[in-house]
Write a protein that holds these residues in place. Structure first.
Motif, PDB file in Angstrom:
ATOM      1  N   GLU A   1       0.799  -1.245  -0.043  1.00 16.83           N
ATOM      2  CA  GLU A   1       0.109  -0.081  -0.030  1.00 16.83           C
ATOM      3  C   GLU A   1       0.794   1.092   0.014  1.00 16.83           C
ATOM      4  O   GLU A   1       1.969   1.418   0.657  1.00 16.83           O
ATOM      5  CB  GLU A   1      -0.883  -0.018   1.233  1.00 16.83           C
ATOM      6  N   SER A   2       0.637   2.099  -1.133  1.00 14.14           N
ATOM      7  CA  SER A   2       1.374   3.448  -1.029  1.00 14.14           C
ATOM      8  C   SER A   2       1.050   4.344   0.044  1.00 14.14           C
ATOM      9  O   SER A   2      -0.090   4.537   0.454  1.00 14.14           O
ATOM     10  CB  SER A   2       1.049   4.074  -2.266  1.00 14.14           C
ATOM     11  N   ALA A   3       1.859   4.909   0.884  1.00 20.61           N
ATOM     12  CA  ALA A   3       1.746   5.713   2.189  1.00 20.61           C
ATOM     13  C   ALA A   3       1.476   7.033   1.506  1.00 20.61           C
ATOM     14  O   ALA A   3       1.732   7.308   0.184  1.00 20.61           O
ATOM     15  CB  ALA A   3       2.925   5.850   2.828  1.00 20.61           C
ATOM     16  N   PRO A   4       0.487   7.915   2.177  1.00 19.96           N
ATOM     17  CA  PRO A   4       0.249   9.318   1.804  1.00 19.96           C
ATOM     18  C   PRO A   4       1.342   9.963   1.348  1.00 19.96           C
ATOM     19  O   PRO A   4       2.485   9.930   1.802  1.00 19.96           O
ATOM     20  CB  PRO A   4      -0.598   9.766   2.794  1.00 19.96           C
ATOM     21  N   PRO A   5       1.258  10.672   0.346  1.00 15.70           N
ATOM     22  CA  PRO A   5       2.432  11.776  -0.226  1.00 15.70           C
ATOM     23  C   PRO A   5       3.247  12.215   1.045  1.00 15.70           C
ATOM     24  O   PRO A   5       2.374  12.955   2.104  1.00 15.70           O
ATOM     25  CB  PRO A   5       1.955  12.617  -1.117  1.00 15.70           C
ATOM     26  N   SER A   6       4.687  12.340   1.052  1.00 16.17           N
ATOM     27  CA  SER A   6       5.274  12.720   2.281  1.00 16.17           C
ATOM     28  C   SER A   6       6.360  13.549   1.776  1.00 16.17           C
ATOM     29  O   SER A   6       7.273  12.922   1.185  1.00 16.17           O
ATOM     30  CB  SER A   6       5.345  11.865   3.412  1.00 16.17           C
ATOM     31  N   PRO A   7       7.008  14.623   2.614  1.00 15.71           N
ATOM     32  CA  PRO A   7       8.072  15.246   2.112  1.00 15.71           C
ATOM     33  C   PRO A   7       9.341  14.615   2.826  1.00 15.71           C
ATOM     34  O   PRO A   7      10.265  14.630   2.578  1.00 15.71           O
ATOM     35  CB  PRO A   7       7.943  16.714   2.404  1.00 15.71           C
ATOM     36  N   ASP A   8       9.015  13.626   3.830  1.00 11.86           N
ATOM     37  CA  ASP A   8       9.995  12.809   4.539  1.00 11.86           C
ATOM     38  C   ASP A   8      10.921  12.095   3.748  1.00 11.86           C
ATOM     39  O   ASP A   8      10.531  11.521   2.532  1.00 11.86           O
ATOM     40  CB  ASP A   8       9.481  12.004   5.575  1.00 11.86           C
ATOM     41  N   ILE A   9      12.239  12.099   4.029  1.00 13.02           N
ATOM     42  CA  ILE A   9      13.248  11.208   3.310  1.00 13.02           C
ATOM     43  C   ILE A   9      13.831  10.377   4.118  1.00 13.02           C
ATOM     44  O   ILE A   9      14.146  10.460   5.333  1.00 13.02           O
ATOM     45  CB  ILE A   9      14.449  12.359   2.761  1.00 13.02           C
ATOM     46  N   GLU A  10      13.844   8.888   3.659  1.00 13.67           N
ATOM     47  CA  GLU A  10      14.386   7.802   4.132  1.00 13.67           C
ATOM     48  C   GLU A  10      15.826   7.581   3.175  1.00 13.67           C
ATOM     49  O   GLU A  10      15.725   7.586   1.972  1.00 13.67           O
ATOM     50  CB  GLU A  10      13.505   6.445   4.075  1.00 13.67           C
ATOM     51  N   LEU A  11      16.851   7.437   3.900  1.00 14.38           N
ATOM     52  CA  LEU A  11      18.083   7.413   3.042  1.00 14.38           C
ATOM     53  C   LEU A  11      19.104   6.416   4.060  1.00 14.38           C
ATOM     54  O   LEU A  11      18.834   6.559   5.432  1.00 14.38           O
ATOM     55  CB  LEU A  11      18.785   8.338   2.697  1.00 14.38           C
ATOM     56  N   LEU A  12      20.020   6.089   3.683  1.00 17.28           N
ATOM     57  CA  LEU A  12      21.124   5.262   4.510  1.00 17.28           C
ATOM     58  C   LEU A  12      21.831   6.181   5.261  1.00 17.28           C
ATOM     59  O   LEU A  12      22.065   7.213   4.919  1.00 17.28           O
ATOM     60  CB  LEU A  12      21.967   4.442   3.608  1.00 17.28           C
ATOM     61  N   ARG A  13      22.144   5.710   6.627  1.00 18.10           N
ATOM     62  CA  ARG A  13      22.626   6.608   7.471  1.00 18.10           C
ATOM     63  C   ARG A  13      24.068   6.987   6.794  1.00 18.10           C
ATOM     64  O   ARG A  13      24.716   8.192   7.142  1.00 18.10           O
ATOM     65  CB  ARG A  13      23.052   5.797   8.797  1.00 18.10           C
ATOM     66  N   ASP A  14      24.951   6.102   6.299  1.00 14.94           N
ATOM     67  CA  ASP A  14      26.197   6.646   5.739  1.00 14.94           C
ATOM     68  C   ASP A  14      26.036   7.357   4.476  1.00 14.94           C
ATOM     69  O   ASP A  14      26.899   8.087   4.356  1.00 14.94           O
ATOM     70  CB  ASP A  14      27.092   5.230   5.627  1.00 14.94           C
ATOM     71  N   ASP A  15      24.957   7.229   3.741  1.00 18.68           N
ATOM     72  CA  ASP A  15      24.721   8.119   2.486  1.00 18.68           C
ATOM     73  C   ASP A  15      24.571   9.621   3.205  1.00 18.68           C
ATOM     74  O   ASP A  15      25.129  10.502   2.644  1.00 18.68           O
ATOM     75  CB  ASP A  15      23.845   7.793   1.980  1.00 18.68           C
TER      76      ASP A  15
END
Length: 367
Positions: free
Chosen positions: A87-101
């Motif tokens: 299921e697609s989450a509602p549009p969000s500006p939040d960013i998930e990325l790798l810690r080291d990146d």
């Protein structure tokens, strides 16, 4: 020019170094690792922490490095899928990325503004009221106007200046390991989890499916393992996980040669004061929220920005700057530390609207 030593080149350390240099300080960063520490889990940057990245002109670059996970599966010990979430989450500006990146982005923006001493650490700190004399494990002793401890959950600066870790740590009774493995399951922007008798195992693809981050976790409120004793950590994970099915045997084999193996107890740091004399703490060193809160990285970014901003605004009165930093941020930290109740035994689910309200419950100044 005010000279500042920052201990730790993680999220909090690189961010506070950037903003202190931006405010006109002469900044030195000392980091125990030979370079930026690799590995770590996927982290979230949310709410006002996005504004910090925006003001560093890094938001677009961070957005480009999103994990872009499409969904997740839960499988049984034989690898048979039990459930799937696409299921697609509602549009969000939040960013998930790798810690080291994220740390690499922060470092690249900071390395020309500050001096970095890799492969070294602080041995002693002597604050005589007029300056802070610091001896290092390798480099020659130096004096600084201020010292910032951004050296994580097991902070050396906190131990040397404020006291033993046991005074401030609140253990959550859970342990987790995370490390990089090949994409041997051919995951395509996907995460897969298994919950066995021994604990949890999970994998998710990263960096355009070129690698996978593996996680192993279990609950044990009585266990104590030195966070520096990798051999004991390997042995404990193998003892608990080897017979619990799914791909645990493969993960345990990859674990021993992983370049970025990390293992620790899920904990929080709670302190009445983050500053003493000319020394101050930021990020996990002063107020670790734990990964279980979902807000550790955002809180570190915000704390670093606010600390540097309040020091710039205090007109050279560092004691006032430290006090305003705590006054501005302490209640927000407490609210975010409370978020772990969503993920610990005996806790309760937190509605998304409550989580979002806490994340956005601070008005960020433009220093």
């Amino acid at each position: 020019m005010v000279s500042v030593l920052v201990s730790g080149a993680g999220v909090a350390g690189t961010t506070v170094a950037y903003w202190l240099a931006h405010q006109g300080c002469s900044v030195t960063v000392v980091e125990r690792s030979a370079g930026l520490r690799p590995g770590g889990q996927a982290v979230g940057v949310r709410g006002p922490a996005l504004t910090v990245l925006e003001r560093m002109r890094l938001r677009a670059a961070a957005d480009h490095l999103r994990t872009r996970i499409r969904g997740s599966s839960v499988v049984d010990r034989d690898g048979i899928e039990q459930s799937r979430d696409t299921e697609s989450a509602p549009p969000s500006p939040d960013i998930e990325l790798l810690r080291d990146d994220l740390v690499e982005l922060l470092y690249e923006s900071t390395k020309l503004k500050a001096e970095f001493l890799f492969g070294d650490g602080i041995a002693t700190i002597d604050d005589d009221g007029t300056a802070v004399e610091v001896t290092f494990e390798s480099a020659d002793p130096r004096a600084f106007d201020l010292v910032v401890g951004a050296d994580g959950l097991h902070s050396t600066v906190r131990r040397l200046v404020f006291g033993p870790e046991e005074q401030f740590i609140e253990r959550l009774g859970m342990y987790a390991a995370i490390f990089t493995v090949p994409n041997f399951l051919n995951l395509d922007r996907w995460q897969t989890w298994n919950y066995g008798e021994s604990g949890m195992a999970g994998v998710y693809s990263a960096r355009d499916n070129s690698e996978v981050r593996a996680m192993l976790g279990f609950m044990d409120a009585d266990l104590r393992i030195d966070y520096r004793d990798t051999a004991a950590q390997f042995a404990e994970l193998e003892r608990r996980m080897a017979g619990d099915g799914w791909v645990r045997p493969q993960l345990l084999q990859y674990m021993r040669t992983a370049p970025d193996f990390y293992f620790d107890e899920m904990s929080q740091i709670k302190m009445d004061h983050w500053a003493k004399g000319r020394v101050v703490l930021v990020g996990d060193a002063g107020y670790c929220c734990s990964p279980l809160s979902g807000q550790g990285t955002s809180v570190a970014l915000l704390g670093a920005y606010i600390l540097a901003g309040e020091l710039a605004a205090c007109g050279g009165d560092y004691d006032k700057g430290f006090g305003n930093y705590q006054k501005e941020f302490a209640d927000y930290v407490k609210r975010n530390q409370w978020l772990v109740v969503d993920n610990i035994p005996g806790g309760a689910p937190i509605p998304q609207e409550v989580f979002d309200r806490i994340v956005n419950s601070i008005a960020l100044k433009d220093y």
